[in-house]
Design a protein around this motif. Structure first.
Motif, PDB file in Angstrom:
ATOM      1  N   VAL A   1      -1.783   4.957  13.913  1.00  0.00           N
ATOM      2  CA  VAL A   1      -1.657   6.389  13.239  1.00  0.00           C
ATOM      3  C   VAL A   1      -1.934   6.274  11.823  1.00  0.00           C
ATOM      4  O   VAL A   1      -1.242   5.400  11.238  1.00  0.00           O
ATOM      5  N   ASP A   2      -2.743   6.995  11.625  1.00  0.00           N
ATOM      6  CA  ASP A   2      -3.418   7.164  10.259  1.00  0.00           C
ATOM      7  C   ASP A   2      -2.403   7.998   9.279  1.00  0.00           C
ATOM      8  O   ASP A   2      -2.154   9.056   9.563  1.00  0.00           O
ATOM      9  N   ILE A   3      -1.709   7.142   8.162  1.00  0.00           N
ATOM     10  CA  ILE A   3      -0.639   7.994   7.658  1.00  0.00           C
ATOM     11  C   ILE A   3      -1.230   8.374   6.190  1.00  0.00           C
ATOM     12  O   ILE A   3      -0.465   8.592   5.196  1.00  0.00           O
ATOM     13  N   GLY A   4      -2.541   7.747   5.609  1.00  0.00           N
ATOM     14  CA  GLY A   4      -3.099   7.960   4.639  1.00  0.00           C
ATOM     15  C   GLY A   4      -2.849   6.779   3.550  1.00  0.00           C
ATOM     16  O   GLY A   4      -3.184   6.984   2.255  1.00  0.00           O
TER      17      GLY A   4
ATOM     18  N   GLY B   1       6.589  12.994   3.418  1.00  0.00           N
ATOM     19  CA  GLY B   1       5.556  12.999   4.121  1.00  0.00           C
ATOM     20  C   GLY B   1       4.720  11.941   4.948  1.00  0.00           C
ATOM     21  O   GLY B   1       4.463  12.044   6.138  1.00  0.00           O
ATOM     22  N   LEU B   2       4.921  10.846   4.411  1.00  0.00           N
ATOM     23  CA  LEU B   2       4.398   9.601   5.125  1.00  0.00           C
ATOM     24  C   LEU B   2       5.175   9.446   6.559  1.00  0.00           C
ATOM     25  O   LEU B   2       4.940   9.115   7.703  1.00  0.00           O
TER      26      LEU B   2
ATOM     27  N   LEU C   1       5.167   6.126  -2.432  1.00  0.00           N
ATOM     28  CA  LEU C   1       6.414   6.056  -2.442  1.00  0.00           C
ATOM     29  C   LEU C   1       6.959   6.593  -3.864  1.00  0.00           C
ATOM     30  O   LEU C   1       7.783   7.456  -4.087  1.00  0.00           O
ATOM     31  N   ASP C   2       6.464   5.834  -4.656  1.00  0.00           N
ATOM     32  CA  ASP C   2       6.676   6.262  -6.185  1.00  0.00           C
ATOM     33  C   ASP C   2       6.232   7.615  -6.645  1.00  0.00           C
ATOM     34  O   ASP C   2       6.766   8.136  -7.566  1.00  0.00           O
TER      35      ASP C   2
ATOM     36  N   ALA D   1       0.703  -1.167   0.163  1.00  0.00           N
ATOM     37  CA  ALA D   1       0.120   0.005  -0.032  1.00  0.00           C
ATOM     38  C   ALA D   1       0.923   1.234  -0.102  1.00  0.00           C
ATOM     39  O   ALA D   1       0.486   2.171  -0.471  1.00  0.00           O
ATOM     40  N   GLU D   2       1.931   1.190   0.828  1.00  0.00           N
ATOM     41  CA  GLU D   2       2.902   2.194   0.575  1.00  0.00           C
ATOM     42  C   GLU D   2       3.632   2.555  -0.752  1.00  0.00           C
ATOM     43  O   GLU D   2       3.923   3.895  -1.231  1.00  0.00           O
ATOM     44  N   GLN D   3       3.907   1.678  -1.530  1.00  0.00           N
ATOM     45  CA  GLN D   3       4.622   1.644  -2.581  1.00  0.00           C
ATOM     46  C   GLN D   3       4.148   2.799  -3.689  1.00  0.00           C
ATOM     47  O   GLN D   3       4.885   3.502  -4.150  1.00  0.00           O
ATOM     48  N   PRO D   4       2.841   2.757  -4.040  1.00  0.00           N
ATOM     49  CA  PRO D   4       2.321   3.894  -5.060  1.00  0.00           C
ATOM     50  C   PRO D   4       2.570   5.136  -4.412  1.00  0.00           C
ATOM     51  O   PRO D   4       3.025   6.164  -5.300  1.00  0.00           O
TER      52      PRO D   4
END
Length: 511
Positions: free
Chosen positions: A224-227, A25-26, A18-19, A13-16
């Protein structure tokens, strides 16, 4: 219910993001949440934030970066912060931010690092080498006197453990994302993993924090919600909450009568183990059952007549009931085993426990049956189905093996343990973390069987195996909450006390 995801799901879920360049920001959102929850812990446990001391064990990855940014926030709030670097490198931006805030840095890498040159603000100790490393001793010294230690060595992608310096007595421990050495996918944990007072996890609850040793090591967990929400997809499993229990708890209608409140048949007890029948029967009645029909022999029947006068004796399983509970205390009694087999074959909803599990075959399974093994019994079920598995394998990955058994036996499996794992044949899983070591007492499982039986007999929520999983998890939660109606205790409660307090637990949740 709280959705939980594997570490692999969270990283995907983080990868897009990060790309797309959203990585900084995360990390800052994660770090801000870590700092906020750490400050709240200090205020609650130490009475203040300003003037306290914090240290962080910092690894090489983004997990270490989260901690360094968090420590920078804490430094600006008047916390004396020290970062103990345990890797060959540290997150550059996080380390720079921490130094700008005035934080102290200690090189704590184990091994012989005497030839390395520290920066001006990096402390070392050249006065001895307890483990061959002056810097390792410096790390231990840096931790002394800390009010809180942030564990940020290994993240969600790590496997195995790492050598960690000895923490000072009395220090609070906050795990960054998850305790280092805990597998985010399974809850398995390295021997070196630290037990946390608080785990601040980012993006979503990790499966490894809800089950296995990970659940035991995590302490209180804050998410913690990071989006990541739009990218997470379907959860790996769900964790049932008290509000869910209140919603799912079967409730009688205003015009209820004893038959509409559920009629349960119970095959339990024998001359050798008569008490198990009493425990299951007491729990079922106290959970709000309308009528209990008991198939019990000899001493068990006599004891039931005195201890549970509400129970109506039955000669055999050829009686009108809405569900069955079979197995507690029947031992190797041939008559009771045969009665249990007939109840299972009736086609009615059924909870199968204890000795009845040893005679349960894959061909006996169907979608309205709940099997309630502990790890040893689950090993026996899987081994008899031709699978090579040890109890240690089950403890290391309880969700996997509960799902495997549910699929193999075409039944819902409720795996008892530090976290109760309820799995359907299609893999749908709900975890219950109510209760604790107070439930670790002989007869506690018999109480749970009675509660599940009552809920099955109510029968108005058994549309499919997924709803049956929720019913089983609800029963497990009520079982766990009985402890809280008795009062705080550091030792296991007697099963009789648990059975007698089921009605109080139901009332507490319902109100």
């Amino acid at each position: 219910m709280i959705p939980a995801y594997t570490g692999a799901q969270v990283r995907a879920a983080e990868q897009p993001l990060l790309d797309a360049g959203a990585g900084p920001g995360l990390m800052r959102r994660a770090a801000h949440g870590l700092a906020r929850h750490t400050a709240e812990l200090l205020r609650r446990e130490r009475g203040r934030v300003y003037g306290t001391r914090a240290a962080a064990l910092v690894g090489t990855g983004n997990n270490g970066g989260d901690a360094l940014f968090a420590m920078a926030f804490l430094t600006r709030r008047g916390v004396a912060c020290t970062a103990v670097l345990l890797g060959e490198k540290a997150h550059d931006a996080g380390l720079a931010a921490f130094r700008r805030a005035g934080g102290r840095v200690v090189d704590g890498r184990p091994g012989n690092n005497a030839g390395a040159q520290p920066r001006e603000d990096e402390d070392t100790d050249d006065g001895g080498t307890d483990d061959g490393s002056p810097r390792w001793r410096a790390a231990v010294a840096a931790l002394a006197g800390a009010d809180v230690v942030i564990d940020a060595v290994l993240g969600t992608g790590a496997r195995g453990g790492i050598e960690l310096p000895l923490l000072p007595n009395g220090a609070l421990v906050v795990a960054c994302d998850l305790p280092s050495g805990v597998d985010a996918d399974t809850g398995n944990a390295a021997d070196s993993a630290l037990e946390a007072d608080l785990t601040v996890t980012f993006g979503a609850l990790k499966t490894g924090l809800a089950v296995g040793r990970g659940h035991l090591l995590a302490g209180r967990v804050e998410v913690v919600d990071i989006g990541l929400g739009p990218h997470l997809g379907d959860p790996d499993l769900y964790v049932i909450e008290r509000s869910d229990v209140a919603r799912l708890l079967p409730r009688p209608a205003r015009d209820a009568h004893k038959y509409s409140r559920g009629v349960l048949g119970l095959v339990a007890g024998c001359d050798r183990y008569p008490g198990a029948a009493v425990l299951s029967a007491t729990a079922a009645v106290n959970a709000g059952l309308g009528m209990l029909r008991t198939v019990a022999l000899g001493r068990a029947a006599e004891l039931l007549a005195h201890a549970v006068p509400e129970a109506v004796p039955a000669e055999d399983t050829d009686v009108r009931v809405q569900a069955w509970a079979v197995g507690p205390g029947i031992g190797d009694d041939a008559g009771q085993l045969a009665a249990a087999k007939r109840a299972i074959a009736s086609g009615l909803p059924c909870v199968v426990d204890a000795s009845a599990l040893r005679r349960f075959e894959p061909s006996d399974g169907r979608g309205n049956i709940v099997l309630t093994p502990h790890a040893g019994e689950l090993q026996d079920l899987l081994t008899r189905a031709g699978l090579d598995v040890e109890a240690g394998d089950i403890a290391a990955d309880p969700v996997r093996w509960a799902r495997r058994a549910a699929s193999t036996y075409s039944s819902v499996v409720l795996l008892k343990g530090p976290a109760t794992v309820c799995a359907a044949p299609d893999g749908y899983t709900v975890v219950c973390n109510a209760g604790g070591p107070e439930l670790a007492t002989a007869g506690s499982g018999d109480v749970l069987t009675g509660i599940i039986g009552k809920f099955l007999a109510t029968g108005n929520q058994l549309g499919d195996t997924r709803s049956l999983v929720q019913v089983a998890a609800t029963a497990a939660a009520v079982h766990g909450l009985t402890v809280h109606t008795i009062g705080s205790a550091a030792t296991p409660q007697s099963a009789r006390a648990l059975a007698e307090r089921v009605s109080a637990a139901v009332d507490t949740v319902g109100n």
